[in-house]
Design a protein around this motif. Structure first.
Motif, PDB file in Angstrom:
ATOM      1  N   GLN A 105      11.715   6.150   0.413  1.00  0.00           N
ATOM      2  CA  GLN A 105      10.896   5.386  -0.523  1.00  0.00           C
ATOM      3  C   GLN A 105       9.602   6.123  -0.867  1.00  0.00           C
ATOM      4  OE1 GLN A 105      10.501   1.652   1.601  1.00  0.00           O
ATOM      5  NE2 GLN A 105      12.156   0.715   0.398  1.00  0.00           N
ATOM      6  N   THR A 106       9.094   6.924   0.051  1.00  0.00           N
ATOM      7  CA  THR A 106       7.859   7.672  -0.197  1.00  0.00           C
ATOM      8  C   THR A 106       8.030   8.677  -1.328  1.00  0.00           C
ATOM      9  OG1 THR A 106       7.136   7.382   2.093  1.00  0.00           O
ATOM     10  CG2 THR A 106       6.166   9.227   0.868  1.00  0.00           C
ATOM     11  N   VAL A 107       9.189   9.290  -1.435  1.00  0.00           N
ATOM     12  CA  VAL A 107       9.405  10.303  -2.474  1.00  0.00           C
ATOM     13  C   VAL A 107      10.175   9.777  -3.681  1.00  0.00           C
ATOM     14  CG1 VAL A 107       9.237  12.222  -0.837  1.00  0.00           C
ATOM     15  CG2 VAL A 107      11.485  11.243  -1.387  1.00  0.00           C
ATOM     16  N   GLU A 108      10.605   8.531  -3.627  1.00  0.00           N
ATOM     17  CA  GLU A 108      11.412   7.973  -4.717  1.00  0.00           C
ATOM     18  C   GLU A 108      10.751   8.119  -6.093  1.00  0.00           C
ATOM     19  OE1 GLU A 108      12.635   3.513  -5.418  1.00  0.00           O
ATOM     20  OE2 GLU A 108      13.764   4.390  -3.742  1.00  0.00           O
ATOM     21  N   PRO A 109       9.471   7.762  -6.253  1.00  0.00           N
ATOM     22  CA  PRO A 109       8.857   7.946  -7.581  1.00  0.00           C
ATOM     23  C   PRO A 109       8.791   9.415  -8.010  1.00  0.00           C
ATOM     24  CG  PRO A 109       7.563   6.417  -6.256  1.00  0.00           C
ATOM     25  CD  PRO A 109       8.574   7.046  -5.341  1.00  0.00           C
ATOM     26  N   LEU A 110       8.583  10.310  -7.058  1.00  0.00           N
ATOM     27  CA  LEU A 110       8.545  11.744  -7.377  1.00  0.00           C
ATOM     28  C   LEU A 110       9.916  12.223  -7.834  1.00  0.00           C
ATOM     29  CD1 LEU A 110       7.122  14.493  -7.432  1.00  0.00           C
ATOM     30  CD2 LEU A 110       7.701  14.722  -4.986  1.00  0.00           C
ATOM     31  N   LEU A 111      10.950  11.835  -7.111  1.00  0.00           N
ATOM     32  CA  LEU A 111      12.306  12.236  -7.494  1.00  0.00           C
ATOM     33  C   LEU A 111      12.669  11.712  -8.873  1.00  0.00           C
ATOM     34  CD1 LEU A 111      14.138  11.646  -4.095  1.00  0.00           C
ATOM     35  CD2 LEU A 111      13.523  13.854  -5.116  1.00  0.00           C
ATOM     36  N   ASP A 131       0.834  -1.207   0.000  1.00  0.00           N
ATOM     37  CA  ASP A 131       0.000   0.000   0.000  1.00  0.00           C
ATOM     38  C   ASP A 131       0.866   1.254   0.000  1.00  0.00           C
ATOM     39  OD1 ASP A 131      -2.347  -1.505   0.028  1.00  0.00           O
ATOM     40  OD2 ASP A 131      -2.557  -1.401   2.210  1.00  0.00           O
ATOM     41  N   GLY A 132       1.962   1.219   0.737  1.00  0.00           N
ATOM     42  CA  GLY A 132       2.861   2.362   0.783  1.00  0.00           C
ATOM     43  C   GLY A 132       3.513   2.652  -0.554  1.00  0.00           C
ATOM     44  N   ARG A 133       3.893   1.607  -1.253  1.00  0.00           N
ATOM     45  CA  ARG A 133       4.491   1.808  -2.579  1.00  0.00           C
ATOM     46  C   ARG A 133       3.457   2.406  -3.544  1.00  0.00           C
ATOM     47  NH1 ARG A 133       7.169  -2.589  -0.610  1.00  0.00           N
ATOM     48  NH2 ARG A 133       5.756  -4.132  -1.497  1.00  0.00           N
ATOM     49  N   GLU A 134       2.208   1.977  -3.432  1.00  0.00           N
ATOM     50  CA  GLU A 134       1.148   2.573  -4.264  1.00  0.00           C
ATOM     51  C   GLU A 134       0.939   4.038  -3.892  1.00  0.00           C
ATOM     52  OE1 GLU A 134      -2.544   0.405  -4.505  1.00  0.00           O
ATOM     53  OE2 GLU A 134      -1.479  -1.516  -4.672  1.00  0.00           O
ATOM     54  N   ARG A 135       0.962   4.312  -2.595  1.00  0.00           N
ATOM     55  CA  ARG A 135       0.775   5.700  -2.160  1.00  0.00           C
ATOM     56  C   ARG A 135       1.941   6.572  -2.638  1.00  0.00           C
ATOM     57  NH1 ARG A 135      -3.031   6.978   0.971  1.00  0.00           N
ATOM     58  NH2 ARG A 135      -3.022   5.022   2.151  1.00  0.00           N
ATOM     59  N   ALA A 136       3.150   6.054  -2.632  1.00  0.00           N
ATOM     60  CA  ALA A 136       4.307   6.803  -3.128  1.00  0.00           C
ATOM     61  C   ALA A 136       4.120   7.164  -4.602  1.00  0.00           C
ATOM     62  CB  ALA A 136       5.586   5.997  -2.922  1.00  0.00           C
ATOM     63  N   GLU A 137       3.586   6.238  -5.379  1.00  0.00           N
ATOM     64  CA  GLU A 137       3.289   6.528  -6.792  1.00  0.00           C
ATOM     65  C   GLU A 137       2.211   7.605  -6.893  1.00  0.00           C
ATOM     66  OE1 GLU A 137       4.824   5.530  -9.515  1.00  0.00           O
ATOM     67  OE2 GLU A 137       6.141   4.058  -8.568  1.00  0.00           O
ATOM     68  N   LEU A 185      -5.281  17.741   2.888  1.00  0.00           N
ATOM     69  CA  LEU A 185      -5.880  16.924   1.849  1.00  0.00           C
ATOM     70  C   LEU A 185      -5.584  15.464   2.131  1.00  0.00           C
ATOM     71  CD1 LEU A 185      -4.624  19.010  -1.203  1.00  0.00           C
ATOM     72  CD2 LEU A 185      -6.906  19.113  -0.171  1.00  0.00           C
ATOM     73  N   LYS A 186      -6.250  14.561   1.403  1.00  0.00           N
ATOM     74  CA  LYS A 186      -5.957  13.129   1.447  1.00  0.00           C
ATOM     75  C   LYS A 186      -5.466  12.725   0.067  1.00  0.00           C
ATOM     76  CE  LYS A 186      -7.718  12.344   5.589  1.00  0.00           C
ATOM     77  NZ  LYS A 186      -6.892  11.972   6.704  1.00  0.00           N
ATOM     78  N   TYR A 187      -4.517  11.806   0.055  1.00  0.00           N
ATOM     79  CA  TYR A 187      -4.019  11.303  -1.237  1.00  0.00           C
ATOM     80  C   TYR A 187      -3.863   9.804  -1.175  1.00  0.00           C
ATOM     81  CZ  TYR A 187       0.825  10.513   0.279  1.00  0.00           C
ATOM     82  OH  TYR A 187       1.962  10.040   0.876  1.00  0.00           O
TER      83      TYR A 187
END
Length: 141
Positions: free
Chosen positions: A56-62, A26-32, A139-141
């Protein structure tokens, strides 16, 4: 105007089995999802703690932005530098249930949120503008 997007790290298994747990599925999906939400916001700087779950939370953003993350200094040290525009006009901070409210308070929000142990889906948006000061949108994401 300066905008700061603050998130607690994405989902981990509770209770954690190690001191530095990785994100769960779920965390990896939330990071995306964070990358999708913040990817076109004009982010110039991304801060994390030294723990793997924030990174890991910001990895996809970076990856999307083609930039590197930075290690987060203390809330008291980073807030004035953010207010001065040192890190650009849109900053992302991935922290923890205790550090995210600290940063929000240091940025001038009078009643920072309390983040529950099982809450991973909050996206706090702090806007800094003179003379209005600091505003907070949750907000919620």
């Amino acid at each position: 105007m300066i905008t700061i997007l603050l998130v607690r790290h994405a989902d981990i298994d509770l209770p954690p089995v190690t001191a530095d747990p990785a994100l769960n599925d779920d965390g990896r999906e939330r990071a995306e999802a964070l990358a999708h939400v913040a990817g076109s916001a004009g982010v110039t700087t991304v801060f994390t703690s030294s723990l793997v779950r924030t990174q890991q939370t910001v990895e996809p953003l970076l990856k999307l932005l083609g930039i590197s993350g930075r290690l987060m200094p203390s809330a008291a040290a980073v807030a004035p530098r953010i207010r001065d525009g040192e890190f650009g006009t849109v900053v992302v901070i991935a922290g923890h249930s205790n550090t995210v409210p600290e940063v929000i308070a240091e940025l001038g929000v009078p009643a920072p949120p309390v983040i529950g142990e099982s809450h991973f889906d909050n996206l706090f948006v702090v806007t800094l503008s003179d003379p209005a000061g600091a505003g907070l949108l949750t907000l919620k994401y």
